[in-house]
Scaffold this motif. Structure first.
Motif, PDB file in Angstrom:
ATOM      1  N   LYS A  11       0.847  -1.195   0.000  1.00  0.00           N
ATOM      2  CA  LYS A  11       0.000   0.000   0.000  1.00  0.00           C
ATOM      3  C   LYS A  11       0.880   1.242   0.000  1.00  0.00           C
ATOM      4  O   LYS A  11       1.954   1.239   0.612  1.00  0.00           O
ATOM      5  N   PHE A  80      -7.696   2.535   6.356  1.00  0.00           N
ATOM      6  CA  PHE A  80      -8.116   2.638   4.967  1.00  0.00           C
ATOM      7  C   PHE A  80      -7.647   1.426   4.163  1.00  0.00           C
ATOM      8  O   PHE A  80      -6.541   0.922   4.364  1.00  0.00           O
ATOM      9  N   ALA A  83      -4.389   2.436   1.591  1.00  0.00           N
ATOM     10  CA  ALA A  83      -3.251   3.290   1.937  1.00  0.00           C
ATOM     11  C   ALA A  83      -2.989   3.270   3.437  1.00  0.00           C
ATOM     12  O   ALA A  83      -3.863   2.958   4.236  1.00  0.00           O
ATOM     13  N   TYR A  85      -1.415   5.937   6.383  1.00  0.00           N
ATOM     14  CA  TYR A  85      -1.110   7.344   6.626  1.00  0.00           C
ATOM     15  C   TYR A  85      -0.326   7.484   7.924  1.00  0.00           C
ATOM     16  O   TYR A  85      -0.763   6.975   8.972  1.00  0.00           O
ATOM     17  N   SER A 116      -8.445  11.215   6.508  1.00  0.00           N
ATOM     18  CA  SER A 116      -9.733  10.713   6.011  1.00  0.00           C
ATOM     19  C   SER A 116     -10.203  11.519   4.803  1.00  0.00           C
ATOM     20  O   SER A 116     -10.672  10.951   3.807  1.00  0.00           O
ATOM     21  N   ASP A 118      -8.268  13.275   2.768  1.00  0.00           N
ATOM     22  CA  ASP A 118      -7.355  13.006   1.663  1.00  0.00           C
ATOM     23  C   ASP A 118      -7.669  11.655   1.023  1.00  0.00           C
ATOM     24  O   ASP A 118      -7.706  11.530  -0.206  1.00  0.00           O
ATOM     25  N   TYR A 119      -7.915  10.655   1.851  1.00  0.00           N
ATOM     26  CA  TYR A 119      -8.229   9.322   1.334  1.00  0.00           C
ATOM     27  C   TYR A 119      -9.499   9.359   0.484  1.00  0.00           C
ATOM     28  O   TYR A 119      -9.540   8.788  -0.608  1.00  0.00           O
ATOM     29  N   GLU A 120     -10.508  10.044   0.972  1.00  0.00           N
ATOM     30  CA  GLU A 120     -11.760  10.150   0.233  1.00  0.00           C
ATOM     31  C   GLU A 120     -11.545  10.854  -1.104  1.00  0.00           C
ATOM     32  O   GLU A 120     -12.091  10.461  -2.126  1.00  0.00           O
ATOM     33  N   ARG A 122      -8.743  10.914  -2.838  1.00  0.00           N
ATOM     34  CA  ARG A 122      -7.937  10.046  -3.709  1.00  0.00           C
ATOM     35  C   ARG A 122      -8.693   8.821  -4.197  1.00  0.00           C
ATOM     36  O   ARG A 122      -8.559   8.416  -5.345  1.00  0.00           O
ATOM     37  N   TYR A 123      -9.445   8.171  -3.287  1.00  0.00           N
ATOM     38  CA  TYR A 123     -10.018   6.874  -3.581  1.00  0.00           C
ATOM     39  C   TYR A 123     -11.526   6.816  -3.536  1.00  0.00           C
ATOM     40  O   TYR A 123     -12.116   5.798  -3.878  1.00  0.00           O
ATOM     41  N   LYS A 128     -13.353  -0.199   4.499  1.00  0.00           N
ATOM     42  CA  LYS A 128     -12.067  -0.896   4.575  1.00  0.00           C
ATOM     43  C   LYS A 128     -12.300  -2.354   4.250  1.00  0.00           C
ATOM     44  O   LYS A 128     -13.262  -2.953   4.689  1.00  0.00           O
TER      45      LYS A 128
END
Length: 129
Positions: A11, A80, A83, A85, A116, A118-120, A122-123, A128
Motif C-alpha cells: 500500500k 483505509f 493506503a 497514513y 480521512s 485526503d483518502y476520500e 484520492r479513492y 475498509k
C-alpha cells in the motif's frame, strides 16, 4: 536508500502535516526501526513494536522506540483499505510517566481527520476491506 517504486501488495504510504520531516530528524537507528515497522504496515502486517493508539479507535497504531534514554513515537493509521497514513512523529517529552502530552493527542486527532479527507479525495468513499 529509497526504492524507486512500490512492489505488488504494498500500500502507498502518505505523510500528514510535518510527520515526515519530523521523523527524518530522529536518530538513524530510530528511523531505521520505524521504517521497518511502517513497511510491515504497508503489506498489511503489524510489527511487534506497534501497539494500538488509545483514543482514536481501532486502526490507529503507534510505534515506540527508545534510544539513549529518549523515547520516539510515530502514530499511523491502517483504517483505509488502499493506503497507510503517518499522522505524527515526535519525541516524547511528557514529564509524567507514559501519558502523551495533550497537544500531541489533539494533533493526531486533527491529522486523522485530514487523512480521512485526503483518502476520500484520492479513492472515494469505500469501506475498509
Amino acid at each position: 536508500m529509497t526504492r524507486p517504486g512500490r512492489v505488488p501488495g504494498e500500500k502507498p504510504l502518505f505523510w500528514v502535516g510535518s510527520a515526515k520531516s519530523d521523523l527524518v530528524e530522529f536518530p538513524e537507528a530510530v528511523k531505521d526501526a520505524m521504517g521497518v515497522a511502517l513497511s510491515v504496515a504497508q503489506f498489511g502486517g503489524k510489527h511487534p513494536h506497534a501497539k494500538p493508539w488509545k483514543g482514536e479507535g481501532p486502526g490507529v497504531l503507534e510505534i515506540v522506540e527508545d534510544f539513549r534514554g529518549d523515547t520516539y513515537r510515530a502514530v499511523y493509521t491502517v483504517k483505509f483499505a488502499q493506503a497507510v497514513y503517518v499522522l505524527h512523529a515526535f519525541q516524547k517529552k511528557s514529564p509524567k510517566g507514559a501519558k502523551t502530552a495533550h497537544p500531541d493527542v489533539e494533533l493526531i486527532a486533527r491529522r486523522l481527520r485530514t487523512a480521512s479527507e485526503d483518502y476520500e479525495a484520492r479513492y472515494g468513499k469505500s469501506p475498509k476491506s
